[in-house]
Design a protein around this motif. Structure first.
Motif, short mmCIF file in Angstrom:
data_model
loop_
_atom_site.label_atom_id
_atom_site.label_comp_id
_atom_site.label_asym_id
_atom_site.label_seq_id
_atom_site.Cartn_x
_atom_site.Cartn_y
_atom_site.Cartn_z
N TRP A 145 0.83 -1.21 0.00
CA TRP A 145 0.00 0.00 0.00
C TRP A 145 0.86 1.26 0.00
O TRP A 145 0.50 2.26 -0.63
CB TRP A 145 -0.96 0.00 1.19
CG TRP A 145 -2.02 -1.04 1.11
CD1 TRP A 145 -2.18 -2.11 1.94
CD2 TRP A 145 -3.07 -1.15 0.13
NE1 TRP A 145 -3.27 -2.86 1.55
CE2 TRP A 145 -3.83 -2.29 0.44
CE3 TRP A 145 -3.45 -0.39 -0.97
CZ2 TRP A 145 -4.94 -2.68 -0.30
CZ3 TRP A 145 -4.55 -0.78 -1.72
CH2 TRP A 145 -5.28 -1.91 -1.38
N ALA A 146 1.99 1.21 0.69
CA ALA A 146 2.87 2.38 0.75
C ALA A 146 3.45 2.74 -0.61
O ALA A 146 3.88 3.87 -0.83
CB ALA A 146 3.99 2.14 1.76
N GLU A 147 3.46 1.79 -1.55
CA GLU A 147 4.01 2.02 -2.89
C GLU A 147 2.97 2.50 -3.90
O GLU A 147 3.32 2.88 -5.01
CB GLU A 147 4.65 0.73 -3.41
CG GLU A 147 5.80 0.25 -2.55
CD GLU A 147 6.28 -1.14 -2.92
OE1 GLU A 147 7.51 -1.33 -2.98
OE2 GLU A 147 5.43 -2.03 -3.17
N VAL A 148 1.71 2.47 -3.53
CA VAL A 148 0.64 2.89 -4.43
C VAL A 148 0.77 4.37 -4.71
O VAL A 148 0.98 5.18 -3.80
CB VAL A 148 -0.74 2.56 -3.82
CG1 VAL A 148 -1.86 3.25 -4.57
CG2 VAL A 148 -0.96 1.05 -3.79
N SER A 149 0.68 4.72 -5.99
CA SER A 149 0.78 6.11 -6.40
C SER A 149 0.10 6.26 -7.76
O SER A 149 -0.62 5.36 -8.19
CB SER A 149 2.25 6.53 -6.49
OG SER A 149 2.33 7.92 -6.70
N GLY A 150 0.34 7.36 -8.44
CA GLY A 150 -0.25 7.60 -9.74
C GLY A 150 0.15 6.55 -10.76
O GLY A 150 1.29 6.10 -10.79
N ARG A 151 -0.83 6.14 -11.56
CA ARG A 151 -0.63 5.19 -12.67
C ARG A 151 -0.15 3.81 -12.22
O ARG A 151 0.46 3.09 -13.00
CB ARG A 151 0.33 5.75 -13.70
CG ARG A 151 -0.15 7.01 -14.34
CD ARG A 151 0.84 7.46 -15.39
NE ARG A 151 0.40 8.71 -15.99
CZ ARG A 151 0.67 9.06 -17.23
NH1 ARG A 151 1.37 8.28 -18.00
NH2 ARG A 151 0.24 10.20 -17.69
N THR A 152 -0.40 3.42 -10.99
CA THR A 152 0.06 2.11 -10.52
C THR A 152 -1.06 1.08 -10.49
O THR A 152 -0.80 -0.09 -10.27
CB THR A 152 0.69 2.20 -9.12
OG1 THR A 152 -0.26 2.74 -8.20
CG2 THR A 152 1.94 3.06 -9.13
N GLY A 153 -2.32 1.51 -10.71
CA GLY A 153 -3.45 0.61 -10.63
C GLY A 153 -4.17 0.46 -11.95
O GLY A 153 -3.92 1.20 -12.90
N HIS A 154 -5.06 -0.53 -11.98
CA HIS A 154 -5.89 -0.79 -13.17
C HIS A 154 -7.33 -1.00 -12.71
O HIS A 154 -7.57 -1.69 -11.72
CB HIS A 154 -5.41 -2.04 -13.90
CG HIS A 154 -3.98 -1.96 -14.32
ND1 HIS A 154 -3.57 -1.25 -15.43
CD2 HIS A 154 -2.86 -2.46 -13.76
CE1 HIS A 154 -2.25 -1.34 -15.53
NE2 HIS A 154 -1.80 -2.05 -14.52
N ILE A 155 -8.27 -0.42 -13.42
CA ILE A 155 -9.68 -0.57 -13.06
C ILE A 155 -10.14 -1.98 -13.41
O ILE A 155 -10.00 -2.43 -14.55
CB ILE A 155 -10.55 0.47 -13.77
CG1 ILE A 155 -10.20 1.87 -13.27
CG2 ILE A 155 -12.04 0.19 -13.54
CD1 ILE A 155 -10.92 3.00 -13.97
N ASP A 156 -10.69 -2.68 -12.41
CA ASP A 156 -11.32 -3.98 -12.65
C ASP A 156 -12.75 -3.79 -13.12
O ASP A 156 -13.20 -4.43 -14.05
CB ASP A 156 -11.31 -4.83 -11.38
CG ASP A 156 -10.06 -5.67 -11.26
OD1 ASP A 156 -9.31 -5.79 -12.24
OD2 ASP A 156 -9.85 -6.23 -10.16
#
Length: 167
Positions: A145-156
């Motif tokens: 969670w500490a590494e989550v930032s902009g452009r790190t995720g994808h919408i399911d």
């Protein structure tokens, strides 16, 4: 390890009265039903929560509670974060970055436009303006969670109460 964040906009609340602070607005019956509908939809998808963080505003807090009840999460374990009310997307990122690594599936319940901006910031995908009670599921691969930032995720997926049938 895969982590999933469910970003939820509070459901429909009472209109702001001249004597009432915006923070203090409550859900209306239509909003309670919409939150329950989203919660039931998530339960049908076998969604469970390890952590839920909500704004302290009653409309967000109660949306979180209704969704939690539907998916079988202990409402007494919902963490309230006062910074999620008017704190901007940075407050949402700080709340996510502070989640414990033991939590693989988290919910964050808050307000527009912050939740919509936050979902787009995380994924760099078009979310638009999330409707009241809507949820966006964002998946992260091999990040704490500490590494989550902009452009790190994808919408399911993205779902709004109005898209669900009246069951």
């Amino acid at each position: 390890m895969q982590r999933t964040l469910y970003i939820v906009r509070h459901a429909k609340a009472e209109d702001r009265a001249s004597f009432q602070r915006d923070h203090d607005r409550e859900l209306i019956p239509e909003g309670i039903i919409a939150a329950a509908r989203i919660g039931r939809y998530l339960k049908e998808r076998s969604v469970r929560a390890d952590c839920i963080v909500s704004s302290t505003a009653p409309r967000a807090r109660d949306t979180a509670r209704v969704v939690a009840e539907q998916i079988g999460y202990d409402v007494d374990q919902i963490r309230q974060d006062p910074d999620l009310f008017d704190g901007g997307p940075k407050a949402y990122l700080a709340a996510v970055n502070a989640l414990p690594d033991t939590c693989t599936t988290a919910f964050i319940v808050g307000h527009n436009p912050d939740v919509s901006y936050f979902a787009e910031f995380l994924t760099h995908q078009n979310v638009g303006s999330m409707s009241k009670g809507a949820v966006v599921a964002v998946r992260f691969e091999d990040l704490n969670w500490a590494e989550v930032s902009g452009r790190t995720g994808h919408i399911d997926f993205q779902m709004a109460p109005k898209q669900l049938s009246n069951e």
